[in-house]
Design a protein around this motif. Structure first.
Motif, PDB file in Angstrom:
ATOM      1  N   SER A  41      17.464 -14.783  -2.816  1.00 37.16           N
ATOM      2  CA  SER A  41      18.352 -14.990  -1.664  1.00 37.16           C
ATOM      3  C   SER A  41      18.911 -13.664  -1.167  1.00 37.16           C
ATOM      4  O   SER A  41      19.149 -13.488   0.033  1.00 37.16           O
ATOM      5  CB  SER A  41      19.516 -15.907  -2.035  1.00 37.16           C
ATOM      6  OG  SER A  41      19.031 -17.191  -2.325  1.00 37.16           O
ATOM      7  N   GLN A  85      19.684 -21.169   2.139  1.00 36.68           N
ATOM      8  CA  GLN A  85      19.690 -21.997   0.931  1.00 36.68           C
ATOM      9  C   GLN A  85      20.875 -22.962   0.994  1.00 36.68           C
ATOM     10  O   GLN A  85      20.741 -24.127   0.652  1.00 36.68           O
ATOM     11  CB  GLN A  85      19.800 -21.100  -0.309  1.00 36.68           C
ATOM     12  CG  GLN A  85      19.772 -21.882  -1.614  1.00 36.68           C
ATOM     13  CD  GLN A  85      19.711 -20.974  -2.844  1.00 36.68           C
ATOM     14  OE1 GLN A  85      19.699 -19.754  -2.738  1.00 36.68           O
ATOM     15  NE2 GLN A  85      19.657 -21.592  -4.017  1.00 36.68           N
ATOM     16  N   ASP A 170      14.654 -20.223   2.531  1.00 36.03           N
ATOM     17  CA  ASP A 170      15.234 -20.031   1.198  1.00 36.03           C
ATOM     18  C   ASP A 170      15.499 -21.393   0.555  1.00 36.03           C
ATOM     19  O   ASP A 170      16.485 -22.057   0.871  1.00 36.03           O
ATOM     20  CB  ASP A 170      16.523 -19.212   1.315  1.00 36.03           C
ATOM     21  CG  ASP A 170      17.036 -18.742  -0.055  1.00 36.03           C
ATOM     22  OD1 ASP A 170      16.429 -19.125  -1.085  1.00 36.03           O
ATOM     23  OD2 ASP A 170      18.037 -17.999  -0.079  1.00 36.03           O
ATOM     24  N   GLU A 171      14.632 -21.758  -0.354  1.00 34.20           N
ATOM     25  CA  GLU A 171      14.760 -23.018  -1.098  1.00 34.20           C
ATOM     26  C   GLU A 171      14.994 -24.217  -0.191  1.00 34.20           C
ATOM     27  O   GLU A 171      15.826 -25.080  -0.495  1.00 34.20           O
ATOM     28  CB  GLU A 171      15.886 -22.908  -2.143  1.00 34.20           C
ATOM     29  CG  GLU A 171      15.555 -21.894  -3.212  1.00 34.20           C
ATOM     30  CD  GLU A 171      16.361 -22.091  -4.493  1.00 34.20           C
ATOM     31  OE1 GLU A 171      16.806 -23.227  -4.753  1.00 34.20           O
ATOM     32  OE2 GLU A 171      16.517 -21.114  -5.230  1.00 34.20           O
TER      33      GLU A 171
END
Ligand SMILES: Nc1ncnc2c1ncn2[C@@H]1O[C@H](COP(=O)(O)OP(=O)(O)OP(=O)(O)O)[C@@H](O)[C@H]1O
Ligand SMILES: [Mg+2]
Lengths: 254, 434
Positions: A41, A85, A170-171
């Motif tokens: 991240s 995220q 991000d995720e």
């Protein structure tokens, strides 16, 4: 399209990125995996321009421009997009108004006129379908009270609306049930083309069955310690990260 | 020889009184004389006056050599037009220095509606309410207004009269010299009457400064309902002490909205509500967005005299540059006022490097079965939110504008007139984008 050279960055005096090198070309899909806290991240944040990170060394070039010189909004206008995220909730800012503002700011930067209300609505409808994003969420405050899955879908919906050249996810798959995962992955796949590139950060090989990456990188302790193809993701899923560490020590000691 | 205005205020206010044409009605004459005595007794507020601790009114009164102005000169219709609210279907009342301009106004007509100059209605039945609001007696500038006002707007709605459209009152302040102007208004909504009233003001001259010391009394009788919006978006050459004194009777509803936007350097709003009946509802909403060296002081007083009443107060402020905000929220719950619900909240965004807020709740509760609360916040934008917006290509200024809109949305959302709501949202965005 994107060249990262020897990138070092720290946050609150703590060294997080310790020499990242990465080359991303047009049309490529890159996956970044790595244990918790390895800096995934952080890398995304540095690329998007979050200002609590200080770059201490290295360069980042995006389409011939020094990305690190640009304000976050200008990076976005140049075509960099980060799907967060943890997307933030902003009560009082309507999703629709937010998107219209974003879209028109990007258009103004490119010298394009603001979209007419009708065109904007048409575009919205079209992209909503792409990720099955319910229209009743459109008029709500940005992410406020959205479920985890709705927030992630909203990120992909924004991605579709803003149409960047480079998208960093991000995720986006974390916390999604299998149906939502399929919807989000399908959305991403539909957005893929020869001009656009993606970086997907994930812990789960599962995602990479839907979104087939060209490269898989392993980020560990602020460095990319291994790069491979989608088979590497399978191996990581089965064996974890420890064998890589051992392999690395082996190499280093040779 | 006429004394300079400020000196007259402090030394010989009688001399000012001579400048005001003698009112026709003797009862009024008596009220004025008493008010003048009272003003002389209390004197001008100073920093030692509890209610004026954070606002140096004397400094503002001395700022220019004002003259007491009681007359109106003709002003082109374009001046009032500049404050028109786009798309708003409404009646319009234009006042110049408090004097009704019939030719520029479109007044509501019909059974039960009385609207016109105060001076022409001193014998109207509703005029019995004049100067009756209990809190006026303690406020020296309100006493000064009572003693010296020239004219203003009288509205009376008979029982069950419901206005079909909002009334938009545009207060024009116009003078060739620095002027101190004191309009006085009285609005009475009798039993089960209902109205929406919007106020704006404008001072077109730039070379001279106008200081308005206006007083409005509103009386909301049994089961009546008043939606009252005051939009203060004045010029740099304007200063204002704006007093709104409301009285509510049984089952009535009073919704007050006050918006203070740039660029008037000094604004003091006295807002007080006396609850003379039970089962009332009062909503006091305020939004102040101030920039440069603006000083905005909102002084509010909810007086819960009777039981079973609800009041809700929400004031929000955005202070930019060197702007200075003051908020006082007094809630007095009398011993008889059991089952009172009184809530108060004051939230601020301090965005300027020298921006400042003084906020003080003053709760005095003498009844034991009540629900009261108050709260205060002052803060900046969340960095997370700003980064999120900017990462989508939204520039810093536009991001701030969105955030300020978001901050003020619970107030703007409560506006019941869509054209006004839209207009204010646009004004807010424009202020933030500059
Ligand atoms: N604001 C901050 N202050 C101090 N340390 C921070 C800050 N932000 C991140 N870090 C630290 O930086 C390191 C890398 O964090 P980062 O969030 O980039 O990891 P990650 O690889 O994304 O992990 P995960 O898989 O859990 O999301 C962690 O040790 C984290 O605690
Ligand atoms: Mg992470």
């Amino acid at each position: 399209m994107l060249t990262i050279k020897n990138l070092h960055a720290e946050v609150e005096g703590k060294k997080i990125l310790k020499g990242i090198n990465l080359e991303i070309n047009k049309g490529e899909m890159h996956a970044i995996m790595g244990p918790n806290g390895s800096g995934k991240s952080s890398l995304a944040s540095v690329l998007a321009g979050r200002d609590n990170y200080t770059v201490t060394e290295g360069e980042v070039w995006f389409n011939g421009k020094n990305l690190l010189d640009l304000a976050p909004e200008d990076r976005a206008r140049e075509g960099v997009f980060l799907a967060f995220q943890y997307p933030v909730e902003i009560p009082g800012v309507s999703n629709l108004n937010f998107l219209k503002t974003a879209l028109n700011e990007i258009r103004a930067y490119k010298g394009l006129p603001a979209l007419e209300a009708r065109e904007f609505l048409k575009l919205t409808k079209e992209k909503q379908q792409l990720v099955d994003f319910h229209s009743n969420l459109m008029n709500r405050s940005l992410n406020e009270g959205f479920s985890g899955g709705e927030k992630k879908r909203n990120e992909i919906f924004q991605l579709a609306m803003l149409d960047p050249q480079l998208a960093i996810l991000d995720e986006t798959d974390s916390g999604l049930d299998i149906d939502a995962l399929r919807i989000v992955s399908n959305g991403v796949n539909k957005l893929r083309d020869a001009e656009k590139s993606f970086v997907v950060i994930t812990h789960y090989q599962r995602l990479l069955e839907y979104i087939i990456p060209d490269f898989v990188h392993v980020l560990y302790n602020g460095r990319i310690i291994k790069t491979g193809t989608k088979e590497l993701a399978l191996e990581l899923e089965e064996r974890g990260y420890d064998w890589l560490k051992e392999e690395l020590h082996l190499k280093e000691s040779v | 020889m006429i004394l300079p205005f400020y000196q007259a205020l402090t030394e010989d206010v009688q001399a000012l009184s001579a400048q005001v044409s003698a009112p026709a009605a003797t009862a009024l004459h008596d009220i004025r004389r008493k008010a003048l005595e009272r003003f002389t007794a209390i004197g001008l507020p100073s920093l030692k006056t509890e209610a004026w601790r954070y606002t140096n009114i004397q400094r503002y009164l001395k700022e220019f050599p004002y003259e007491l102005l009681t007359t109106a000169t003709p002003v082109s219709a374009a001046v009032a037009e500049s404050k028109a609210i786009p798309e708003l279907d409404c009646y319009r009342v234009v006042l110049v220095n408090g004097h009704l301009q019939a030719d520029q106004s479109v007044l509501p007509e019909g059974k039960g509606i009385t609207i016109g100059a105060m001076s022409a209605h001193t014998t109207a039945p509703g005029f019995a309410h004049f100067n009756q609001q209990p809190h006026l007696a303690g406020e020296s500038l309100a006493q000064l207004n009572t003693a010296l006002f020239a004219d203003g707007l009288y509205i009376e709605l008979a029982a069950n009269t419901v206005l079909d459209k909002p009334i938009h009152i545009i207060h024009v302040y116009s003078a060739t010299a620095h002027a101190f102007i004191q309009p006085r208004h009285l609005w009475v909504l009798n039993r089960s009457a209902a109205a929406t009233i919007i106020e704006s003001s404008v001072h077109p001259e730039t070379a001279t400064v106008a200081f308005a010391n206006s007083v409005l009394e509103t009386v909301v009788m049994e089961n009546a309902e008043l939606w009252h919006y005051n939009v203060q978006q004045g010029e740099e050459s304007f200063r204002e002490v704006h007093t709104t004194a409301a009285q509510q009777y049984k089952d009535s509803r009073y919704h007050h909205f006050n918006f203070t936007l740039p660029n008037t350097p000094f604004t003091r709003n006295n807002l007080s509500v006396a609850l003379n009946g039970s089962h009332t509802e009062t909503n006091l909403n305020g939004l102040y967005i101030a920039n440069k060296h603006q000083h905005v002081d909102n002084h509010t007083f909810m007086d819960h005299i009777m039981p079973d009443c609800n009041s809700n107060e929400l004031y929000k402020g955005v202070l930019l540059d060197d702007a200075n905000g003051v908020f006082t929220g007094k809630i007095l719950v009398h011993q008889e006022a059991q089952k009172t619900n009184a809530f108060q909240q004051n939230n601020n965004l301090l965005l300027g490097s020298k921006a400042d807020i003084n906020s003080q709740p003053q709760l005095e509760i003498y009844a034991d079965d009540v629900k009261c609360s108050h709260g205060f916040t002052a803060g900046q934008f969340s960095e997370e939110s700003m980064f999120y917006l900017r990462s989508r290509g939204i520039g810093e200024d536009a991001a701030k504008a969105l955030m300020v809109n978001a901050f003020s949305h619970d107030i703007t959302d409560a506006i019941k007139v869509p054209a006004l709501q839209h207009h204010l949202q646009e004004q807010i965005a424009e202020i933030m984008n500059n």
